[in-house]
Design a protein around this motif. Sequence first.
Motif, PDB file in Angstrom:
ATOM      1  N   PHE A   1       7.666   0.092  -5.912  1.00 37.61           N
ATOM      2  CA  PHE A   1       7.356   1.409  -6.459  1.00 37.61           C
ATOM      3  C   PHE A   1       7.929   1.590  -7.862  1.00 37.61           C
ATOM      4  O   PHE A   1       7.306   2.178  -8.736  1.00 37.61           O
ATOM      5  CB  PHE A   1       7.917   2.472  -5.500  1.00 37.61           C
ATOM      6  N   ILE A   2       9.128   1.055  -8.081  1.00 40.98           N
ATOM      7  CA  ILE A   2       9.829   1.317  -9.334  1.00 40.98           C
ATOM      8  C   ILE A   2       9.158   0.627 -10.519  1.00 40.98           C
ATOM      9  O   ILE A   2       9.416   0.972 -11.679  1.00 40.98           O
ATOM     10  CB  ILE A   2      11.309   0.877  -9.216  1.00 40.98           C
ATOM     11  N   MET A   3       8.293  -0.351 -10.258  1.00 44.66           N
ATOM     12  CA  MET A   3       7.584  -1.001 -11.360  1.00 44.66           C
ATOM     13  C   MET A   3       6.655  -0.019 -12.077  1.00 44.66           C
ATOM     14  O   MET A   3       6.391  -0.183 -13.268  1.00 44.66           O
ATOM     15  CB  MET A   3       6.771  -2.191 -10.827  1.00 44.66           C
ATOM     16  N   VAL A   4       6.193   1.000 -11.359  1.00 39.45           N
ATOM     17  CA  VAL A   4       5.305   1.982 -11.994  1.00 39.45           C
ATOM     18  C   VAL A   4       6.033   2.813 -13.034  1.00 39.45           C
ATOM     19  O   VAL A   4       5.595   2.897 -14.185  1.00 39.45           O
ATOM     20  CB  VAL A   4       4.609   2.860 -10.935  1.00 39.45           C
ATOM     21  N   PRO A   5       7.172   3.461 -12.691  1.00 41.35           N
ATOM     22  CA  PRO A   5       7.886   4.175 -13.770  1.00 41.35           C
ATOM     23  C   PRO A   5       8.417   3.256 -14.854  1.00 41.35           C
ATOM     24  O   PRO A   5       8.637   3.699 -15.979  1.00 41.35           O
ATOM     25  CB  PRO A   5       9.041   4.867 -13.031  1.00 41.35           C
ATOM     26  N   ALA A   6       8.612   1.964 -14.531  1.00 42.29           N
ATOM     27  CA  ALA A   6       9.058   1.025 -15.562  1.00 42.29           C
ATOM     28  C   ALA A   6       7.946   0.741 -16.566  1.00 42.29           C
ATOM     29  O   ALA A   6       8.200   0.572 -17.762  1.00 42.29           O
ATOM     30  CB  ALA A   6       9.538  -0.278 -14.926  1.00 42.29           C
ATOM     31  N   LEU A   7       6.713   0.707 -16.076  1.00 40.73           N
ATOM     32  CA  LEU A   7       5.585   0.329 -16.928  1.00 40.73           C
ATOM     33  C   LEU A   7       4.748   1.520 -17.394  1.00 40.73           C
ATOM     34  O   LEU A   7       4.086   1.449 -18.433  1.00 40.73           O
ATOM     35  CB  LEU A   7       4.678  -0.664 -16.183  1.00 40.73           C
TER      36      LEU A   7
ATOM     37  N   LEU B   1       0.828  -1.209   0.000  1.00 37.39           N
ATOM     38  CA  LEU B   1       0.000   0.000   0.000  1.00 37.39           C
ATOM     39  C   LEU B   1       0.859   1.253   0.000  1.00 37.39           C
ATOM     40  O   LEU B   1       0.582   2.214  -0.742  1.00 37.39           O
ATOM     41  CB  LEU B   1      -0.923   0.002   1.217  1.00 37.39           C
ATOM     42  N   MET B   2       1.905   1.263   0.818  1.00 38.63           N
ATOM     43  CA  MET B   2       2.797   2.423   0.840  1.00 38.63           C
ATOM     44  C   MET B   2       3.452   2.622  -0.531  1.00 38.63           C
ATOM     45  O   MET B   2       3.619   3.749  -1.009  1.00 38.63           O
ATOM     46  CB  MET B   2       3.876   2.256   1.910  1.00 38.63           C
ATOM     47  N   ALA B   3       3.816   1.504  -1.164  1.00 43.93           N
ATOM     48  CA  ALA B   3       4.426   1.597  -2.500  1.00 43.93           C
ATOM     49  C   ALA B   3       3.436   2.156  -3.512  1.00 43.93           C
ATOM     50  O   ALA B   3       3.792   2.986  -4.356  1.00 43.93           O
ATOM     51  CB  ALA B   3       4.920   0.221  -2.937  1.00 43.93           C
ATOM     52  N   ILE B   4       2.178   1.721  -3.429  1.00 41.49           N
ATOM     53  CA  ILE B   4       1.150   2.203  -4.360  1.00 41.49           C
ATOM     54  C   ILE B   4       0.893   3.692  -4.148  1.00 41.49           C
ATOM     55  O   ILE B   4       0.772   4.466  -5.112  1.00 41.49           O
ATOM     56  CB  ILE B   4      -0.152   1.398  -4.173  1.00 41.49           C
TER      57      ILE B   4
ATOM     58  N   LYS C   1      15.382  -1.096   5.307  1.00 45.46           N
ATOM     59  CA  LYS C   1      14.992  -2.301   4.570  1.00 45.46           C
ATOM     60  C   LYS C   1      13.586  -2.148   3.998  1.00 45.46           C
ATOM     61  O   LYS C   1      13.330  -2.473   2.838  1.00 45.46           O
ATOM     62  CB  LYS C   1      15.051  -3.518   5.489  1.00 45.46           C
ATOM     63  N   VAL C   2      12.656  -1.649   4.837  1.00 44.14           N
ATOM     64  CA  VAL C   2      11.280  -1.455   4.383  1.00 44.14           C
ATOM     65  C   VAL C   2      11.235  -0.453   3.239  1.00 44.14           C
ATOM     66  O   VAL C   2      10.541  -0.654   2.238  1.00 44.14           O
ATOM     67  CB  VAL C   2      10.387  -0.995   5.554  1.00 44.14           C
ATOM     68  N   MET C   3      11.984   0.652   3.365  1.00 39.16           N
ATOM     69  CA  MET C   3      12.018   1.656   2.303  1.00 39.16           C
ATOM     70  C   MET C   3      12.547   1.068   1.001  1.00 39.16           C
ATOM     71  O   MET C   3      12.043   1.372  -0.086  1.00 39.16           O
ATOM     72  CB  MET C   3      12.885   2.840   2.727  1.00 39.16           C
ATOM     73  N   SER C   4      13.546   0.217   1.091  1.00 37.71           N
ATOM     74  CA  SER C   4      14.101  -0.387  -0.116  1.00 37.71           C
ATOM     75  C   SER C   4      13.110  -1.347  -0.760  1.00 37.71           C
ATOM     76  O   SER C   4      12.990  -1.403  -1.986  1.00 37.71           O
ATOM     77  CB  SER C   4      15.406  -1.127   0.220  1.00 37.71           C
ATOM     78  N   LEU C   5      12.384  -2.114   0.068  1.00 36.69           N
ATOM     79  CA  LEU C   5      11.365  -3.010  -0.479  1.00 36.69           C
ATOM     80  C   LEU C   5      10.236  -2.215  -1.139  1.00 36.69           C
ATOM     81  O   LEU C   5       9.726  -2.591  -2.200  1.00 36.69           O
ATOM     82  CB  LEU C   5      10.799  -3.900   0.631  1.00 36.69           C
ATOM     83  N   ILE C   6       9.864  -1.098  -0.513  1.00 30.25           N
ATOM     84  CA  ILE C   6       8.843  -0.231  -1.101  1.00 30.25           C
ATOM     85  C   ILE C   6       9.341   0.333  -2.430  1.00 30.25           C
ATOM     86  O   ILE C   6       8.603   0.373  -3.419  1.00 30.25           O
ATOM     87  CB  ILE C   6       8.474   0.900  -0.125  1.00 30.25           C
ATOM     88  N   MET C   7      10.591   0.754  -2.461  1.00 27.00           N
ATOM     89  CA  MET C   7      11.167   1.277  -3.694  1.00 27.00           C
ATOM     90  C   MET C   7      11.186   0.210  -4.784  1.00 27.00           C
ATOM     91  O   MET C   7      10.990   0.504  -5.965  1.00 27.00           O
ATOM     92  CB  MET C   7      12.583   1.784  -3.440  1.00 27.00           C
ATOM     93  N   MET C   8      11.403  -1.051  -4.381  1.00 22.72           N
ATOM     94  CA  MET C   8      11.446  -2.139  -5.356  1.00 22.72           C
ATOM     95  C   MET C   8      10.085  -2.293  -6.035  1.00 22.72           C
ATOM     96  O   MET C   8      10.000  -2.457  -7.255  1.00 22.72           O
ATOM     97  CB  MET C   8      11.851  -3.438  -4.667  1.00 22.72           C
TER      98      MET C   8
ATOM     99  N   VAL D   1       2.755   9.360  -7.453  1.00 20.30           N
ATOM    100  CA  VAL D   1       3.604  10.447  -7.951  1.00 20.30           C
ATOM    101  C   VAL D   1       4.246  10.035  -9.277  1.00 20.30           C
ATOM    102  O   VAL D   1       4.228  10.786 -10.262  1.00 20.30           O
ATOM    103  CB  VAL D   1       4.706  10.788  -6.927  1.00 20.30           C
ATOM    104  N   ALA D   2       4.823   8.826  -9.298  1.00 21.50           N
ATOM    105  CA  ALA D   2       5.516   8.350 -10.502  1.00 21.50           C
ATOM    106  C   ALA D   2       4.560   8.207 -11.681  1.00 21.50           C
ATOM    107  O   ALA D   2       4.898   8.555 -12.811  1.00 21.50           O
ATOM    108  CB  ALA D   2       6.204   7.020 -10.218  1.00 21.50           C
TER     109      ALA D   2
END
Length: 400
Positions: free
Chosen positions: A145-151, A15-18, A136-143, A23-24
């Motif tokens: 999260f980054i699928m959105v700018p990729a797609l 949810l935090m990643a979404i 660690k949590v921030m990095s997992l969220i970034m992992m 923004v992305a």
Amino acid sequence: MKQETHTVKKEFIALMAILMSLVALTIDAMLPALSQIGTSLQVADSNDSQLIITSVFLGMAMGLIFYGPLSDAYGRKKIIYLGIGIFILGNLLSIFSNSFPVMLAGRVLQGFGVASCRVVSLAMIRDQFAGPQMGKVMSLIMMFFIMVPALAPSVGQGILLFSHWRAIFVLVLVFGLICFFWLHFRQAETLVPEKRIPLSLASLKAGAAETLKHPVSRSYMLASGITFGAFLGYLSSAQQILQHQYQLGELFSLYFGALALAIGLSSFANSRLVMHFDMAKLCHWALIVITVTALAFYCYVEVLAEQPSLTALMAYLAVTFFSVGILFGNLNTLALHPLGHIAGIATSVISSVQTFISVLIGGIIGQLYDASVVPLVLGFFFCSLSTLILIYRTRKTSAI
């Protein structure tokens, strides 16, 4: 019970990643449409189309300062609801815009609203995690999260094949509604009433002053703003460089997405590395890589005396973005680490200052675009070098 907690944690991260990815999506889904939007709204200078991107960050910089203190006083969820509501109004303004100034006004409003998702999400994470665990949590969220700018650029490009560029804004609006209802029905409030800070001018001034005066937080806040400024320069000019300069056309979204995945891969690696290595040291080495590769690639371009091949450019950017992925989560964690007791206000101040700095730097880099990659490469070099010096000085006085 452990399995249930593990499931809840995974959903919280998702949810935090979404929320952060809103923004992305607001930015990256528009990239393939910049030329069409510019033509439709009669933009004279092609570089001015970059303002469709940077105006979102300008709105964010103005909004970030408000949402943290409000969330400290009234709770996290209510303030995200407010921000998403403003974001939706901005989307509607952009959808029905018939001039470039109206479009930019809508984009600023979108940025102002979506700032709540960025700053309050960080505060929610800080409510529950700290130190290496937060890293660690921030990095997992970034992992994730980054699928959105990729797609997102591919999604935007796909919409353009069958519909008008305005349909991309409709998609973003729907995504915002999904975020709203997921948060409402599935996530509990993370800031209990007894820990809330009554909203007052005195508390705001005290929190802002503490954040800006803390030497560690201030240094990492500036470092992240400078670093993201170089990356914003890339976001502003990526469509012109890849789609036009390198004549990728509709393939632009695939190449842009591939580079975004480099950040996702490094974020995943960082989620493991922060549990074993000092976060400041990881940032230090990531900045060295960015600085050295930028200098080497600039020398290569100058010796070549012509446009470098697409393969060479992609290789350079992939190495750079892998290093940038190390920086994103860690610099924010390091900046916020000493200020957990005022997480909302601190996150607002840190994020607002970061964004203002990045908008200024990224806007300059983008406007310097001259149908070559030199302004971008030099932007990464000078930003990473100055940040490296700042991080080195901070590490000498910090035990984080």
